[in-house]
Design a protein around this motif. Sequence first.
Motif, mmCIF file in Angstrom:
data_model
loop_
_atom_site.group_PDB
_atom_site.id
_atom_site.type_symbol
_atom_site.label_atom_id
_atom_site.label_comp_id
_atom_site.label_asym_id
_atom_site.label_seq_id
_atom_site.Cartn_x
_atom_site.Cartn_y
_atom_site.Cartn_z
ATOM 1 N N LEU A 153 160.089 76.764 30.102
ATOM 2 C CA LEU A 153 160.119 76.138 31.421
ATOM 3 C C LEU A 153 160.512 74.680 31.264
ATOM 4 C CD1 LEU A 153 156.872 77.484 33.153
ATOM 5 C CD2 LEU A 153 159.206 78.310 33.414
ATOM 6 N N SER A 154 161.428 74.218 32.106
ATOM 7 C CA SER A 154 161.769 72.798 32.164
ATOM 8 C C SER A 154 161.901 72.411 33.626
ATOM 9 C CB SER A 154 163.063 72.502 31.397
ATOM 10 O OG SER A 154 164.131 73.282 31.889
ATOM 11 N N PHE A 155 161.751 71.121 33.896
ATOM 12 C CA PHE A 155 161.640 70.668 35.276
ATOM 13 C C PHE A 155 162.542 69.461 35.522
ATOM 14 C CE2 PHE A 155 157.658 72.505 33.806
ATOM 15 C CZ PHE A 155 157.432 73.491 34.758
ATOM 16 N N GLY A 156 162.990 69.351 36.760
ATOM 17 C CA GLY A 156 163.771 68.205 37.199
ATOM 18 C C GLY A 156 163.332 67.803 38.593
ATOM 19 N N ALA A 157 163.559 66.542 38.934
ATOM 20 C CA ALA A 157 163.229 66.081 40.285
ATOM 21 C C ALA A 157 164.060 66.844 41.306
ATOM 22 C CB ALA A 157 163.485 64.581 40.400
ATOM 23 N N SER A 178 156.492 77.367 19.874
ATOM 24 C CA SER A 178 155.030 77.414 19.852
ATOM 25 C C SER A 178 154.559 77.915 21.207
ATOM 26 C CB SER A 178 154.442 76.026 19.559
ATOM 27 O OG SER A 178 154.827 75.577 18.278
ATOM 28 N N TYR A 179 153.682 78.916 21.196
ATOM 29 C CA TYR A 179 153.254 79.550 22.438
ATOM 30 C C TYR A 179 152.049 78.835 23.048
ATOM 31 C CZ TYR A 179 156.344 83.542 21.819
ATOM 32 O OH TYR A 179 157.459 84.337 21.708
ATOM 33 N N HIS A 231 153.576 84.585 27.372
ATOM 34 C CA HIS A 231 155.025 84.513 27.209
ATOM 35 C C HIS A 231 155.536 83.078 27.135
ATOM 36 C CE1 HIS A 231 155.708 88.747 27.482
ATOM 37 N NE2 HIS A 231 155.197 88.851 28.690
ATOM 38 N N ARG A 232 154.857 82.162 27.828
ATOM 39 C CA ARG A 232 155.380 80.805 27.877
ATOM 40 C C ARG A 232 155.263 80.115 26.524
ATOM 41 N NH1 ARG A 232 153.486 75.401 31.258
ATOM 42 N NH2 ARG A 232 155.304 74.155 30.611
ATOM 43 N N ALA A 233 156.335 79.401 26.144
ATOM 44 C CA ALA A 233 156.374 78.719 24.855
ATOM 45 C C ALA A 233 157.053 77.370 25.014
ATOM 46 C CB ALA A 233 157.103 79.570 23.818
#
Length: 451
Positions: free
Chosen positions: A297-301, A321-322, A329-331
């Motif tokens: 997951l990555s985020f932007g304004a 790394s989880y 599932h998220r790592a």
Amino acid sequence: MTQQGVRWSADQVLALAPDAASRKAGSKLGAAGPWSGAGSSEEGTVWGLCKGSGSKPYQTVVDIADPAGPAYKCSCPSRKFPCKHALGLLLLWAGEDDTVPAADRPPDWAEQWIAGRRGRAESKRAAGGGSSPAAADPEAARCRAEKRAERVTAGATELEQRLTDLLRGGLAAAEQTGYGLWEETAARMVDAQAPGLAARVRELGAIPASGPGWPVRLLEECALLHLLDQGWLRRDRLPEALAATVRSRIGLPASADGPPVRDRWLILAQYDTADAKLTTRRIWLHGADSGRTALLLSFGAAGRAPELALPVGLALEAELSYYPGAVGHRAALGERFAAPAPLSIRPPGLTTEQAAARYGEALRADPWLESVPVTLDRVVPVPDGDSWQLADAAAECALPLSPVARSRPGLWRLVALSGGAPVTVFGECGHLGFTPLAAWPQAAGQAVPLC
């Protein structure tokens, strides 16, 4: 990947676009007409000059060889990364003709940028090997965590009372109160530092009068919200994995403290979702050796794409790394050892019946889970009245496509790829149906993005 003979496909290039408008504009620049001085090097650099509206052409350069992912530089004023010129240049480079010939070295303006960013990356890696800064005061951190937990507990207790009042007054009253009460409740959850509860309350507020059957949907969501409340209030009685899931659903921060897993990670899919404040990018990976599935997951304004972008269909050798959690599932993406490169593998496939069972099993560990990643083997997209479904080629079983899938152009790409024959499809299987994200023809070939 970095050699001159290894080119991306047009689908892999367009999957890097930050939005649909950039994808469309970049496609128009994927022809030789506006370009001059284009070239590429064996070290993984592509450059060119693109004619624009001004007197000087835009200087565009892309560093493909960086293990951290493609990097872009363009003299245009766009704030999107990659901009339409970078996308157009990569599409030109991905073509089969020689419009982007090999060259011994890039022009000075491109070479300076490449040398500068690679030098900074090397300095950063060297600095990372030194002593780390002093850790934060653990006692202060513990006190902050306890104070936040107290606020969340107060918020969850208040929310329980509001849910009780709603059910005692009858669901029909929810249609008369309007959205204001829900927004006020969500604001109270924000004050309680429980953003996960706030988001679910806002979703509740959108259900009344939303169409036939809304009371049933409202009751279902109230039950899930009540379950999350109770999970937090009784978290000390839960197994550690489930307690970690509750903390995550509440919105408390967590660290990816699992042991690093080094693998060749096949990039299965990448897509963005956006709201008024945030753009969220989801990237699904499959480990060639470990067999594990991972979600980055990555985020932007709002209005800006997140920085992390990986080409779908290629493989990235890296460490992940989880995060803690019952499903897990998220790592977090750690050190990358090479630029993305082709890899002829596919995740092992399931039948549609097995996929539905996997989602059911996952719900026992995380009752708030919207979907799970699965790969369906030998399925055929077929119409089902006004909708579509994926039918098993060898059994009388099928999964309906989700409403999101039916609204995407990728549905027709999937239908065209199949042509009535079985295909392998990766996607998300949940209570609303199956959402295809990538597909492979039955014969050998790379993944075709569907989102």
